[in-house]
Design a protein around this motif. Sequence first.
Motif, mmCIF file in Angstrom:
data_model
loop_
_atom_site.group_PDB
_atom_site.id
_atom_site.type_symbol
_atom_site.label_atom_id
_atom_site.label_comp_id
_atom_site.label_asym_id
_atom_site.label_seq_id
_atom_site.Cartn_x
_atom_site.Cartn_y
_atom_site.Cartn_z
ATOM 1 N N LYS A 1 -90.935 -0.222 17.901
ATOM 2 C CA LYS A 1 -89.526 -0.361 17.520
ATOM 3 C C LYS A 1 -89.246 0.386 16.219
ATOM 4 C CE LYS A 1 -85.826 -3.650 16.552
ATOM 5 N NZ LYS A 1 -85.432 -5.084 16.444
ATOM 6 N N ASP A 2 -90.121 0.212 15.244
ATOM 7 C CA ASP A 2 -89.945 0.911 13.965
ATOM 8 C C ASP A 2 -89.951 2.427 14.164
ATOM 9 O OD1 ASP A 2 -89.814 -1.496 12.657
ATOM 10 O OD2 ASP A 2 -91.891 -1.454 11.942
ATOM 11 N N LEU A 3 -90.877 2.894 14.998
ATOM 12 C CA LEU A 3 -90.979 4.332 15.241
ATOM 13 C C LEU A 3 -89.736 4.841 15.969
ATOM 14 C CD1 LEU A 3 -92.671 6.865 14.951
ATOM 15 C CD2 LEU A 3 -93.841 6.285 17.097
ATOM 16 N N TRP A 4 -89.223 4.056 16.923
ATOM 17 C CA TRP A 4 -88.016 4.473 17.655
ATOM 18 C C TRP A 4 -86.832 4.588 16.700
ATOM 19 C CZ3 TRP A 4 -87.309 5.263 23.083
ATOM 20 C CH2 TRP A 4 -85.998 5.519 23.465
ATOM 21 N N MET A 5 -86.692 3.624 15.796
ATOM 22 C CA MET A 5 -85.568 3.643 14.863
ATOM 23 C C MET A 5 -85.645 4.858 13.927
ATOM 24 S SD MET A 5 -83.769 1.210 15.849
ATOM 25 C CE MET A 5 -84.271 0.544 17.421
ATOM 26 N N LYS A 6 -86.870 5.305 13.632
ATOM 27 C CA LYS A 6 -87.048 6.465 12.750
ATOM 28 C C LYS A 6 -86.957 7.780 13.522
ATOM 29 C CE LYS A 6 -90.123 3.933 9.617
ATOM 30 N NZ LYS A 6 -91.536 3.784 9.158
ATOM 31 N N ASP A 7 -87.594 7.818 14.684
ATOM 32 C CA ASP A 7 -87.684 9.078 15.424
ATOM 33 C C ASP A 7 -87.801 8.808 16.927
ATOM 34 O OD1 ASP A 7 -88.124 11.611 16.374
ATOM 35 O OD2 ASP A 7 -89.729 12.099 14.967
ATOM 36 N N LYS B 1 -91.521 11.361 23.576
ATOM 37 C CA LYS B 1 -92.580 12.331 23.853
ATOM 38 C C LYS B 1 -93.910 11.637 24.075
ATOM 39 C CE LYS B 1 -94.932 16.357 21.861
ATOM 40 N NZ LYS B 1 -95.011 17.279 20.685
ATOM 41 N N LYS B 2 -94.231 10.684 23.221
ATOM 42 C CA LYS B 2 -95.515 9.990 23.316
ATOM 43 C C LYS B 2 -95.636 9.191 24.613
ATOM 44 C CE LYS B 2 -96.501 9.527 18.344
ATOM 45 N NZ LYS B 2 -97.861 10.110 18.373
ATOM 46 N N TYR B 3 -94.532 8.612 25.073
ATOM 47 C CA TYR B 3 -94.556 7.803 26.297
ATOM 48 C C TYR B 3 -94.057 8.576 27.521
ATOM 49 C CZ TYR B 3 -95.794 3.694 23.588
ATOM 50 O OH TYR B 3 -96.461 2.795 22.785
ATOM 51 N N ARG B 4 -93.739 9.837 27.327
ATOM 52 C CA ARG B 4 -93.268 10.715 28.407
ATOM 53 C C ARG B 4 -92.038 10.120 29.109
ATOM 54 N NH1 ARG B 4 -99.018 11.486 31.250
ATOM 55 N NH2 ARG B 4 -99.176 9.349 30.483
ATOM 56 N N VAL B 5 -91.070 9.726 28.288
ATOM 57 C CA VAL B 5 -89.855 9.084 28.804
ATOM 58 C C VAL B 5 -88.617 9.743 28.194
ATOM 59 C CG1 VAL B 5 -90.923 6.868 29.345
ATOM 60 C CG2 VAL B 5 -90.068 7.267 27.034
ATOM 61 N N VAL B 6 -88.541 11.058 28.285
ATOM 62 C CA VAL B 6 -87.418 11.774 27.676
ATOM 63 C C VAL B 6 -86.078 11.355 28.275
ATOM 64 C CG1 VAL B 6 -88.792 13.782 27.040
ATOM 65 C CG2 VAL B 6 -87.751 13.691 29.303
#
Length: 400
Positions: free
Chosen positions: A224-230, A236-241
């Motif tokens: 969640k923290d990473l999503w809010m930042k970037d 990209k990391k989860y291959r869910v563009v």
Amino acid sequence: MRYLLLLTFLGCVLAFIHGQFEYEDLSNPPYTIIEGKFNNYVDHVNHMNNSTFKQRYWYSEEFWDKKGPIFLYICAEGRGGFPSRTSLFMELVKRYKGIGVALEHRYYGESFPVPDMKLENMKFLSHTQALADLAHFVTQFKKPFQNQANHRIKVFCAGGSYAGALAAWARFKYPHVFDGALSSSGVVNAVLDFYEFDEQVRTSVLKSGKECERNIVTLLGKVKDLWMKDPTLVKKKYRVVFMEWDDFMFYFADIFVITVQYGHRTQLCDFLKTIMNDKNVHEKLSEFGMRNRVVPTSYAFKFIRDTKLDYYNNYRQWTYQFCSSLAYFNTPGREVPLRFKEMNLTYWRRYCEKSFFAPVFPDTVHTNTLYGDVDIVNQASRIIFTNGIEDPWQWAGIRR
């Protein structure tokens, strides 16, 4: 004989775990399995509508001695097929010299009553119509075999999870058609705020120790923290563009949930220990989810919104069913949630509306009034209800 049959029926529970049932390879069957298409009614409710559609079914009379019963396997929210030769379902068919038959659920596989899945064409997708499909089909299917027998042929139905609910409801609503039912993990109670699901996942995880619970909570916070930042980096990391935060939350939580649900809690907890300090923790978690059948496209709005007929996937159909009538919304547990805290009923209402661009949301009071929810156990007879001790779906079923 009657009680022996019921005890053997109970033994079939392992064959009906939600989503994990294996179908026979029809390219090399061990005995004769016939595939057919039955003309079932598009709308069983409106008797002025005589339109029909082709509904797939499979059967084998290889073991029938003209005395045994018909065993109907209820295919659920996915592409249908005939039960595997190694399944307990087929052991039952063989032991009691019966006829085995499976019916594909409307709107799944190749059994579509409509030309596309635009919202206005989803109106015939309901458990009420599916139950009528079962009753009408087996009544007609039975006739040529009944003509060969010198007694009334009995019919038993079986299924797991949603299909387990259908099995129980079929016996309840059509007792003149079905003589008995096995409801394995049958979710007969349409629970709106289903926080007990999350709490059972936590109870199960704690059997592997507090560290496992702590690791899941930590990973929820990290992503969640990473999503809010970037968010682009997370995609990209989860291959869910193709995902946004609302559909990603559902997918990410299920990486843990599905593994526990299908009996792989120890595997999950052991795996988490190995990745917590790994710089590629997100990539490895994504791969772990894929290995355990947690596929992002199943949760993504992009694919749920696709209205073309899909013979191999169930993204739009199953989402419509739980959004329109069944619910089972997995909300956060009350003490230590193992999913994002914002996944409350407000979230689920938004998820459903985003999926269909319309205010689709279930009236579970109505659903439960029609089918009795957990009180079905007091209103119907000859239904065997079974549950796994760590199965979170048991809290929408019969536990006594």
